[in-house]
Design a protein around this motif. Structure first.
Motif, short mmCIF file in Angstrom:
data_model
loop_
_atom_site.label_atom_id
_atom_site.label_comp_id
_atom_site.label_asym_id
_atom_site.label_seq_id
_atom_site.Cartn_x
_atom_site.Cartn_y
_atom_site.Cartn_z
N GLY A 294 5.77 28.64 8.54
CA GLY A 294 6.25 28.14 6.96
C GLY A 294 5.35 29.01 6.49
O GLY A 294 4.71 29.71 7.11
N GLU A 295 5.07 28.76 5.61
CA GLU A 295 3.81 29.53 4.45
C GLU A 295 2.64 29.71 4.66
O GLU A 295 1.87 28.28 4.82
CB GLU A 295 4.02 28.67 2.92
CG GLU A 295 5.13 28.59 2.12
CD GLU A 295 5.71 28.00 0.74
OE1 GLU A 295 4.38 27.83 0.39
OE2 GLU A 295 7.15 27.49 -0.10
N GLY A 296 2.39 30.41 4.18
CA GLY A 296 0.85 30.91 4.96
C GLY A 296 0.92 31.00 6.47
O GLY A 296 -0.04 32.14 6.59
N ARG A 297 2.00 31.87 6.95
CA ARG A 297 1.60 32.09 7.98
C ARG A 297 2.07 33.69 8.70
O ARG A 297 2.18 33.99 7.50
CB ARG A 297 3.42 31.94 8.85
CG ARG A 297 4.52 32.71 8.45
CD ARG A 297 5.50 32.17 9.63
NE ARG A 297 6.68 32.55 9.20
CZ ARG A 297 7.72 32.50 8.16
NH1 ARG A 297 7.50 31.39 7.52
NH2 ARG A 297 9.01 33.03 8.06
N LEU A 298 1.64 34.77 8.95
CA LEU A 298 1.29 36.32 9.34
C LEU A 298 2.40 36.57 9.58
O LEU A 298 3.45 35.73 9.73
CB LEU A 298 0.72 36.04 10.10
CG LEU A 298 -0.66 36.13 10.16
CD1 LEU A 298 -1.74 37.02 11.74
CD2 LEU A 298 -1.87 36.31 8.90
N ALA A 299 3.22 37.60 8.40
CA ALA A 299 4.00 38.05 8.70
C ALA A 299 3.81 39.72 8.75
O ALA A 299 3.26 39.66 8.78
CB ALA A 299 4.81 38.20 7.23
N GLN A 300 4.76 40.56 8.44
CA GLN A 300 5.31 42.16 8.68
C GLN A 300 4.60 43.04 8.41
O GLN A 300 5.04 42.43 6.85
CB GLN A 300 6.12 41.83 10.33
CG GLN A 300 6.68 41.90 11.34
CD GLN A 300 5.97 41.81 12.42
OE1 GLN A 300 5.28 42.91 12.05
NE2 GLN A 300 5.43 40.71 12.75
N THR A 305 4.34 52.52 10.69
CA THR A 305 3.99 53.72 10.35
C THR A 305 3.60 54.34 9.19
O THR A 305 4.84 54.20 8.64
CB THR A 305 4.29 54.33 11.69
OG1 THR A 305 5.99 55.09 11.29
CG2 THR A 305 4.27 54.48 13.17
N PRO A 306 2.43 55.29 9.15
CA PRO A 306 2.60 56.20 8.36
C PRO A 306 3.53 57.11 7.44
O PRO A 306 4.19 57.19 6.37
CB PRO A 306 1.22 56.78 8.73
CG PRO A 306 0.57 55.83 9.26
CD PRO A 306 1.44 55.41 10.18
N PHE A 312 9.96 56.73 3.53
CA PHE A 312 10.21 55.56 1.99
C PHE A 312 9.57 56.33 0.29
O PHE A 312 10.62 56.36 -0.43
CB PHE A 312 9.46 54.24 2.34
CG PHE A 312 9.62 53.22 0.71
CD1 PHE A 312 10.87 52.08 0.63
CD2 PHE A 312 9.20 53.44 0.61
CE1 PHE A 312 10.96 51.42 0.04
CE2 PHE A 312 9.70 52.03 -0.77
CZ PHE A 312 10.63 51.61 -1.19
N THR A 313 8.89 56.33 0.69
CA THR A 313 8.38 57.02 -0.92
C THR A 313 9.21 58.08 -0.86
O THR A 313 8.74 58.14 -2.22
CB THR A 313 6.66 57.44 -1.12
OG1 THR A 313 5.92 56.02 -0.07
CG2 THR A 313 6.03 57.78 -2.12
N ALA A 314 9.24 59.08 -0.44
CA ALA A 314 10.10 60.31 -0.62
C ALA A 314 11.14 60.15 -1.12
O ALA A 314 11.98 60.33 -1.60
CB ALA A 314 10.15 61.54 0.69
N ARG A 315 11.77 59.01 -0.35
CA ARG A 315 13.37 58.78 -0.64
C ARG A 315 13.32 57.34 -2.02
O ARG A 315 14.80 57.66 -3.00
CB ARG A 315 14.09 57.96 0.31
CG ARG A 315 14.81 57.81 1.51
CD ARG A 315 15.06 57.17 2.60
NE ARG A 315 14.22 56.61 3.09
CZ ARG A 315 14.00 55.38 3.20
NH1 ARG A 315 15.52 54.85 2.52
NH2 ARG A 315 13.91 54.55 3.82
N GLU A 489 -1.49 48.10 -3.00
CA GLU A 489 -2.29 47.52 -2.62
C GLU A 489 -1.18 46.31 -1.32
O GLU A 489 -1.63 46.37 -0.23
CB GLU A 489 -2.75 46.54 -3.20
CG GLU A 489 -3.58 46.90 -4.46
CD GLU A 489 -4.63 47.31 -4.05
OE1 GLU A 489 -5.18 46.59 -2.50
OE2 GLU A 489 -6.01 48.22 -3.99
N ALA A 490 0.05 46.26 -1.74
CA ALA A 490 0.76 45.40 -1.29
C ALA A 490 1.51 46.52 0.20
O ALA A 490 1.67 46.10 1.62
CB ALA A 490 2.12 44.60 -1.16
N PHE A 491 1.51 47.83 0.01
CA PHE A 491 1.95 48.56 1.26
C PHE A 491 0.67 48.95 2.09
O PHE A 491 1.09 49.14 3.18
CB PHE A 491 2.29 49.96 1.04
CG PHE A 491 3.57 50.04 -0.47
CD1 PHE A 491 4.71 48.54 0.10
CD2 PHE A 491 4.04 50.72 -0.47
CE1 PHE A 491 5.93 48.20 -0.88
CE2 PHE A 491 5.36 50.59 -1.80
CZ PHE A 491 6.47 49.04 -1.53
#
Length: 507
Positions: A294-300, A305-306, A312-315, A489-491
């Motif tokens: 539910g809400e508040g649980r830990l996500a991935q 990896t860096p 992702f940033t390059a694309r 911050e999110a990344f």
């Protein structure tokens, strides 16, 4: 002797009501928990134990955050509508409708008299995925006006209001958009505070009654109504209620907690006192356990990896910036078409040359005054190009967005079009084989499907702004960071949590 204790653990506050076994009031408390529900319960029980060191505690817990806390305490659990009905039937049996406004929820409970002459719940309505019209909605309006709520500042403003302006009660973000231009026009904050309360009443009556007649007497409960008595007056006006048709209980903010305490004389008469030291240990454990679902649980995290983040940033690098005046020689004349997008919260310009290349652009918050911002933006562009010695010749002007027709008239535009068509045209110009466009604006979101450049379907958000730019802006402000830094911050998060995304206020 035992104290009968009702705990109401709500979305934003914790309330405790304690009474002696002879039903006389012992003590009550009310405080905001700041999302630390368990800690607030522990603190209030601790204060209760200090005040009454020689009495045991029989406890019933109610409210949106009650179940896990009741289990940890070894206490009884009472559903909040049931607890509320117990208090109303005991102290105000003449009630036919109860309007309860909490921090993030709003309820309307309808009562009838049964064959035995006792009142019982006939029906109830509660807000769902939107906090518009609740205490948190008023908190947001108060912040916009630079005043507090429980300090009484917002209520003092509203009580002196004389004129009601149209303000959305459905969504806190939409309401801000209604209020901001009124503030800019110099409308008194007294009138805006009163207008916000009228929006709350309209939202509650229209959103919850849903065709059911609101029969008097009507009782008004909850912290929102306790700290905003002008709101009760507004409800009276909108429902056309006389003095004898209105019930304002003593300490309306703790009515549900009183009902939970009363449940210990009826539903849970055989319950046993809690072991307070042991209960504190269990509460401390509950505080440290992360939710499993539910809400508040830990996500991935976003990236494992860096290297994955770098890929992702390059694309997804930033697009090539506009050329700007520095790309041209002094004395040169550049012929362009000007596109103006007047959005819900921002104003944008795009200047393109005959080849369709982006020559210059402008993007700024409109602060409720889009025409003024556009004028300033155009003057700024003109000055920048003149300083570079380059002549910018605007051959044609097109407008789109919320202010499409307003800007078309103001700037004598050659062309104006609905923004979905503008989106489709631009998408196909930049990506010829585009089949789908996702647009997230200040207060709206659009999903657009294309087939060989033809718009075939579109879905737009309606009465909720969650997930839009204003949603992110509000969240960034609460976190104390710039909205431009949210992605960074999110990344970089190592242990993100799953949060609700349906309502900005709930978020």
């Amino acid at each position: 002797m035992a104290l009968l204790v009702g705990l109401d653990v709500g979305s934003t506050t914790t309330k405790v009501y304690a009474m002696h076994e002879d039903m006389t009031e012992a003590w009550w408390g009310y405080r905001r928990h700041g999302a630390c529900q368990t800690a607030s319960v522990r603190a209030m029980l601790g204060e209760l134990a200090e005040r009454f060191p020689h009495e045991s505690l029989r406890v019933a817990v109610t409210g949106s955050g009650a179940r896990d806390i009741a289990t940890a305490l070894g206490a009884s659990y009472a559903q909040e509508v049931v607890a509320n009905a117990l208090a109303i039937s005991r102290f105000y049996p003449q009630t036919r409708c109860a309007i309860e406004l909490g921090g993030q929820d709003a309820k309307m409970i309808f009562f009838r008299t049964n064959d035995k002459g006792d009142i019982e719940v006939a029906d109830m309505r509660m807000n769902g995925s939107c906090a518009g019209g609740t205490g948190a909605f008023i908190d947001e309006m108060a912040k916009l006006m630079g005043v507090g709520t429980e300090s009484g500042e917002f209520e003092q403003l509203a009580s002196r209001g004389t004129t009601v302006h149209e303000v959305s009660g459905r969504c806190g973000v939409y309401a801000k958009t209604d209020i901001q231009p009124l503030l800019n026009e110099g409308i008194p904050t007294t009138d805006l505070a009163l207008s916000a309360l009228h929006a709350v009443a309209r939202q509650t009556i229209g959103g919850l009654a849903q065709g059911i007649d609101i029969e008097p007497p009507v009782i008004f409960e909850g912290g929102t109504l306790a700290y905003n008595p002008t709101l009760v007056r507004v409800f009276r006006e909108q429902l056309n209620l006389s003095d004898d048709q209105v019930i304002v209980p003593r300490d309306p903010q703790i009515m549900v907690a009183r009902g939970a305490a009363l449940s210990l004389t009826d539903m849970f008469a055989s319950s046993q006192p809690i072991d307070l030291p042991d209960a504190f240990v269990r509460l401390d454990k509950l505080e440290t356990v992360a939710p499993a679902s539910g809400e508040g649980r830990l996500a991935q995290p976003f990236f494992a990896t860096p290297a994955e983040q770098a890929d992702f940033t390059a694309r997804h690098g930033k697009e090539t910036p506009a050329k700007g005046p520095d790309a041209y020689a002094p004395g040169e004349t550049v012929r362009v078409a000007l596109g103006i997008d007047s959005g819900s919260t921002t104003t944008k310009f795009a200047l393109v040359d005959e080849a369709g290349e982006l020559v210059d652009s402008f993007y700024a918050s409109n602060n409720g005054r889009p025409l003024d911002v556009a004028q300033q933006g155009l003057v700024s562009l003109k000055n920048r190009w003149e300083t570079a010695g380059v002549t910018l010749a605007i051959d044609a002007v097109g407008t789109t967005g919320y202010g499409e027709e307003l800007f078309a008239r103001a700037f004598h535009a050659d062309y104006h079009t609905v923004e979905t068509v503008a989106h489709a045209r631009a998408a196909c110009a930049c990506v010829p084989d585009a089949t789908f466009v996702l647009d997230i604006g200040g207060q709206d979101m659009k999903a657009i499907w294309l087939n060989h450049g033809v718009l075939t379907d579109i879905v737009v958000n309606e009465a909720c702004s969650a997930g839009c730019g204003s949603f992110l802006e509000g969240f960034a402000k609460n976190l104390g960071i710039a909205v431009e830094d949210i992605a960074t911050e999110a990344f970089s998060s190592k242990a993100p949590a799953v949060l609700g995304s349906r309502c900005t206020v709930f978020m």
